[in-house]
Design a protein around this motif. Structure first.
Motif, mmCIF file in Angstrom:
data_model
loop_
_atom_site.group_PDB
_atom_site.id
_atom_site.type_symbol
_atom_site.label_atom_id
_atom_site.label_comp_id
_atom_site.label_asym_id
_atom_site.label_seq_id
_atom_site.Cartn_x
_atom_site.Cartn_y
_atom_site.Cartn_z
ATOM 1 N N PRO A 1 0.752 -1.096 -0.034
ATOM 2 C CA PRO A 1 0.041 0.032 0.118
ATOM 3 C C PRO A 1 0.867 1.205 -0.228
ATOM 4 N N GLU A 2 1.950 1.083 0.646
ATOM 5 C CA GLU A 2 2.973 2.449 0.700
ATOM 6 C C GLU A 2 3.419 2.840 -0.562
ATOM 7 N N GLU A 3 3.559 1.864 -1.632
ATOM 8 C CA GLU A 3 3.929 2.189 -2.853
ATOM 9 C C GLU A 3 2.996 3.002 -3.742
ATOM 10 N N ILE A 4 1.757 2.664 -3.459
ATOM 11 C CA ILE A 4 0.634 3.509 -3.984
ATOM 12 C C ILE A 4 0.464 4.732 -3.464
ATOM 13 N N ALA A 5 0.666 4.988 -2.058
ATOM 14 C CA ALA A 5 0.712 5.994 -1.455
ATOM 15 C C ALA A 5 1.749 7.130 -1.923
ATOM 16 N N ASP A 6 3.070 6.658 -2.059
ATOM 17 C CA ASP A 6 4.026 7.429 -2.500
ATOM 18 C C ASP A 6 3.783 7.945 -3.843
ATOM 19 N N ALA A 7 2.736 7.468 -4.776
ATOM 20 C CA ALA A 7 2.530 8.095 -6.079
ATOM 21 C C ALA A 7 1.406 8.980 -5.737
ATOM 22 N N VAL A 8 0.662 8.679 -4.665
ATOM 23 C CA VAL A 8 -0.567 9.652 -4.384
ATOM 24 C C VAL A 8 0.197 11.174 -4.072
ATOM 25 N N VAL A 9 1.329 10.916 -3.097
ATOM 26 C CA VAL A 9 2.272 12.182 -2.483
ATOM 27 C C VAL A 9 2.691 13.063 -3.460
ATOM 28 N N TRP A 10 3.267 12.051 -4.476
ATOM 29 C CA TRP A 10 3.910 12.824 -5.437
ATOM 30 C C TRP A 10 2.980 13.452 -6.376
ATOM 31 N N LEU A 11 1.903 12.972 -6.736
ATOM 32 C CA LEU A 11 0.911 13.595 -7.787
ATOM 33 C C LEU A 11 0.242 14.898 -6.986
ATOM 34 N N SER A 12 0.163 14.892 -5.764
ATOM 35 C CA SER A 12 -0.396 15.900 -4.963
ATOM 36 C C SER A 12 0.516 17.145 -4.905
ATOM 37 N N SER A 13 1.645 16.852 -4.935
ATOM 38 C CA SER A 13 2.762 17.973 -4.621
ATOM 39 C C SER A 13 3.270 18.525 -5.921
ATOM 40 N N ASP A 14 4.241 19.732 -5.461
ATOM 41 C CA ASP A 14 4.636 20.812 -6.457
ATOM 42 C C ASP A 14 5.736 20.066 -7.587
ATOM 43 N N ARG A 15 5.928 18.911 -7.092
ATOM 44 C CA ARG A 15 6.901 18.121 -7.989
ATOM 45 C C ARG A 15 6.177 17.481 -9.255
ATOM 46 N N ALA A 16 5.004 17.621 -9.002
ATOM 47 C CA ALA A 16 4.008 16.909 -10.263
ATOM 48 C C ALA A 16 3.227 18.231 -10.892
ATOM 49 N N SER A 17 3.604 19.402 -10.780
ATOM 50 C CA SER A 17 2.935 20.411 -11.035
ATOM 51 C C SER A 17 2.441 20.587 -12.652
ATOM 52 N N PHE A 18 3.283 20.062 -13.356
ATOM 53 C CA PHE A 18 2.931 20.175 -14.742
ATOM 54 C C PHE A 18 2.100 19.030 -15.361
ATOM 55 N N ILE A 19 1.753 18.023 -14.409
ATOM 56 C CA ILE A 19 1.096 16.853 -14.919
ATOM 57 C C ILE A 19 -0.590 16.845 -14.330
ATOM 58 N N THR A 20 -1.339 16.910 -15.430
ATOM 59 C CA THR A 20 -2.735 16.750 -15.043
ATOM 60 C C THR A 20 -3.522 15.642 -16.228
ATOM 61 N N GLY A 21 -4.579 15.070 -15.787
ATOM 62 C CA GLY A 21 -5.211 14.293 -16.693
ATOM 63 C C GLY A 21 -4.655 13.080 -17.233
ATOM 64 N N ILE A 22 -3.696 12.576 -16.224
ATOM 65 C CA ILE A 22 -3.149 11.153 -16.470
ATOM 66 C C ILE A 22 -3.513 9.959 -15.706
ATOM 67 N N ALA A 23 -3.439 8.737 -16.231
ATOM 68 C CA ALA A 23 -4.183 7.675 -15.434
ATOM 69 C C ALA A 23 -2.560 6.725 -15.285
ATOM 70 N N LEU A 24 -2.081 6.869 -14.125
ATOM 71 C CA LEU A 24 -0.841 6.378 -13.936
ATOM 72 C C LEU A 24 -0.767 4.824 -13.633
ATOM 73 N N PRO A 25 -0.439 3.868 -14.140
ATOM 74 C CA PRO A 25 -0.208 2.498 -13.832
ATOM 75 C C PRO A 25 0.731 2.488 -12.824
ATOM 76 N N ILE A 26 0.534 1.679 -11.638
ATOM 77 C CA ILE A 26 1.291 1.479 -10.909
ATOM 78 C C ILE A 26 1.074 -0.158 -10.411
ATOM 79 N N ASP A 27 1.462 -0.991 -11.414
ATOM 80 C CA ASP A 27 1.059 -2.461 -11.248
ATOM 81 C C ASP A 27 2.206 -3.303 -11.658
ATOM 82 N N GLY A 28 3.496 -3.227 -11.616
ATOM 83 C CA GLY A 28 4.544 -3.903 -11.720
ATOM 84 C C GLY A 28 4.475 -4.459 -13.067
ATOM 85 N N GLY A 29 3.915 -3.843 -14.163
ATOM 86 C CA GLY A 29 4.117 -4.088 -15.709
ATOM 87 C C GLY A 29 2.747 -5.028 -15.902
#
Length: 250
Positions: free
Chosen positions: A218-246
């Motif tokens: 679960p923490e690996e998914i949470a890391d992506a949530v934090v990143w997408l919510s942060s200023d580090r992802a400030s130019f990212i919108t409208g994506i569907a990000l797979p976090i699924d080990g391929g």
């Protein structure tokens, strides 16, 4: 050292366990005042307790994602803390059970639609009203790898998860001029309490379905949530990000 979400308010639906709990903990660890919602008060209390024990700030609201009034009240509670809503994770969902399309229960389809699709839509409705008014914010919708590929026996579930992605993209275009970002994450199988109940053979089979040879924490998914919510992802919108080990790789 100042944490990146200090002075920001976050709302996490379905925050009582699994990905929602891990995400609430991660957001709080970065300084956010986190409001969590769910239907089970005991698990919500447990999540708040874990956050506070780690030095974070959180509160909970019992809310059913099929009830528009309760959803609106949950958003209002999240806003009341700091007078704003900076981050929202719409995580509450219903997986259903394995059923072939020709045998699929209409009642189960209705429940999945009410929680996964209608519930996410209504949460965004009230979250975006606040974010548009303040001129900023980030929403992350918890879709699924099942929204990207076909999964035999789960046609109803895949339909609702694909709908979440479609709503994400449309809303992202609507609110981009207001400085608001809307994204989705699409996990593969995650080591949640539901998976923990499976036999060792079943877990091994599920792990092998992922090219990386395991299921996610679960923490690996949470890391992506934090990143997408942060200023580090400030130019990212409208994506569907797979976090699924391929898993969803063609």
């Amino acid at each position: 050292m100042t944490r990146q979400f200090t002075g920001k308010a976050a709302l996490v639906t379905g925050g009582g366990s699994g990905i929602g709990r891990a995400s609430a903990l991660a957001l709080a660890a970065e300084g956010a005042l986190v409001t969590i919602t769910g239907r089970t008060e005991q698990t919500l209390q447990e999540t708040v307790g874990l956050i506070e024990a780690a030095g974070g700030s959180a509160r909970y609201v019992v809310a059913d994602m099929t009830d528009e009034h309760q959803i609106e009240q949950a958003v209002q509670t999240a806003v009341a803390g700091l007078g704003r809503l900076d981050i929202a994770l719409n995580n509450a969902g219903y997986d259903g059970e394995y059923q072939l399309t020709q045998d699929h229960s209409a009642d189960m389809l209705d429940r999945m639609t009410a929680i996964n699709m209608r519930g996410t839509f209504l949460a965004m409705k009230y979250e975006l009203r606040q974010m548009v008014a303040q001129g900023s914010g980030s929403i992350v919708n918890m879709s699924s790898g099942a929204g990207l590929v076909g999964v035999p026996g789960f046609s109803g579930y895949t339909a609702t998860k694909a709908a979440q992605i479609a709503m994400t993209k449309s809303s992202a275009l609507e609110v981009a001029p207001h400085g608001i970002r809307v994204n989705a994450v699409c996990p593969g199988l995650v080591d949640t309490p539901m998976i923990a109940e499976l036999s060792a053979d079943q877990r091994a089979s599920l792990s092998e379905a992922h090219p990386l040879g395991r299921i996610a924490r679960p923490e690996e998914i949470a890391d992506a949530v934090v990143w997408l919510s942060s200023d580090r992802a400030s130019f990212i919108t409208g994506i569907a990000l797979p976090i699924d080990g391929g898993y969803s790789v063609p």
